[in-house]
Design an enzyme around this catalytic site. Structure first.
Site, PDB file in Angstrom:
ATOM      1  N   HIS A   1       0.822  -1.219   0.000  1.00  0.00           N
ATOM      2  CA  HIS A   1       0.000   0.000   0.000  1.00  0.00           C
ATOM      3  C   HIS A   1       0.855   1.268   0.000  1.00  0.00           C
ATOM      4  O   HIS A   1       0.388   2.330   0.408  1.00  0.00           O
ATOM      5  CB  HIS A   1      -0.960   0.014   1.201  1.00  0.00           C
ATOM      6  CG  HIS A   1      -1.675  -1.284   1.417  1.00  0.00           C
ATOM      7  ND1 HIS A   1      -2.477  -1.849   0.458  1.00  0.00           N
ATOM      8  CD2 HIS A   1      -1.665  -2.146   2.476  1.00  0.00           C
ATOM      9  CE1 HIS A   1      -2.958  -3.007   0.916  1.00  0.00           C
ATOM     10  NE2 HIS A   1      -2.472  -3.207   2.129  1.00  0.00           N
ATOM     11  N   ARG A   2       2.102   1.146  -0.425  1.00  0.00           N
ATOM     12  CA  ARG A   2       3.044   2.272  -0.448  1.00  0.00           C
ATOM     13  C   ARG A   2       3.270   2.860   0.947  1.00  0.00           C
ATOM     14  O   ARG A   2       3.719   3.996   1.093  1.00  0.00           O
ATOM     15  CB  ARG A   2       2.595   3.364  -1.432  1.00  0.00           C
ATOM     16  CG  ARG A   2       2.438   2.837  -2.861  1.00  0.00           C
ATOM     17  CD  ARG A   2       2.334   3.955  -3.877  1.00  0.00           C
ATOM     18  NE  ARG A   2       3.567   4.718  -3.966  1.00  0.00           N
ATOM     19  CZ  ARG A   2       4.640   4.333  -4.652  1.00  0.00           C
ATOM     20  NH1 ARG A   2       4.644   3.161  -5.286  1.00  0.00           N
ATOM     21  NH2 ARG A   2       5.705   5.092  -4.707  1.00  0.00           N
ATOM     22  N   LEU A   3       2.993   2.067   1.974  1.00  0.00           N
ATOM     23  CA  LEU A   3       3.284   2.477   3.342  1.00  0.00           C
ATOM     24  C   LEU A   3       4.685   1.960   3.682  1.00  0.00           C
ATOM     25  O   LEU A   3       4.881   1.063   4.493  1.00  0.00           O
ATOM     26  CB  LEU A   3       2.238   1.890   4.301  1.00  0.00           C
ATOM     27  CG  LEU A   3       2.132   2.550   5.679  1.00  0.00           C
ATOM     28  CD1 LEU A   3       1.701   4.015   5.557  1.00  0.00           C
ATOM     29  CD2 LEU A   3       1.152   1.787   6.554  1.00  0.00           C
TER      30      LEU A   3
END
Length: 207
Positions: A185-187
């Site tokens: 999640h691009r976290l």
């Protein structure tokens, strides 16, 4: 990611907090073991005295004290910029591992003796190429370069190919490191390591 290889190699879980060199060395070993192409390639950014930036890839050639070593022509654009503005930044990126390492700091030339030792360790053809190439300078044609290479090959038939006086090593002395790991999640995960006396202070950053 819990329990996976990415988690096991993060600065926090692997005990590398405050130890940027240990983390870099571990990640380089992982990149080499994974079969990543050119795992020691690092993009080097420099800037002119007026602040005009340029960037290109060089090869990391090991640690020199507290510095990251690389070699090039002193007359190249990066060499000229480093003579005017001796600061630089590098980044390693291994897409298959979703990892990145950045470092920035002062850049200084290695001694002539250190440059001689490394130059002598290179393959003979690479030494001849360094001698033949006026790096970053205009050349009339590929044929001209090849003719110069062949002439030097005849001129130096043995292993004693001299190091060009305008070719040698540098080391970047990091003042700041950043370690990045891709996540769902691009976290992503990011850790900054900055000088703190004789050691390094580690701070987790937002992605």
């Amino acid at each position: 990611m819990s329990g996976g290889p990415e988690e096991a190699s993060s600065p926090e879980s692997a005990g590398y907090a405050g130890q940027p060199w240990r983390c870099l060395e571990a990640w380089l070993r992982d990149a080499e073991a994974s079969g990543a192409p050119e795992p020691t390639a690092m993009a080097l950014a420099t800037a002119s005295l007026r602040g005009v930036p340029s960037v290109r890839y060089v090869l990391f050639k090991g640690r020199d004290g507290d510095g990251l070593r690389f070699f090039t022509s002193y007359g190249s654009r990066k060499g000229q910029e480093l003579s005017e503005n001796p600061r630089g930044a590098v980044v390693f990126y291994w897409p298959s591992l979703a990892r990145q390492v950045r470092a920035e700091g002062v850049v200084e030339q290695l001694t002539a003796e250190a440059s001689d030792r490394y130059f002598a360790s290179r393959p003979r053809a690479s030494r001849l190429a360094a001698l033949a190439s006026p790096q970053s300078q205009p050349v009339a044609s590929r044929a001209e370069l090849e003719a110069r290479f062949e002439a030097l090959d005849r001129e130096h038939p043995g292993e004693a190919v001299p190091r060009p006086p305008d070719w040698g090593g540098y080391r970047l002395l990091p003042e700041r490191w950043e370690f990045w790991m891709g996540a769902a999640h691009r976290l992503h995960d990011r850790w900054e390591m900055t000088r703190d006396g004789q050691g390094w202070r580690t701070t987790r950053l937002g992605p």
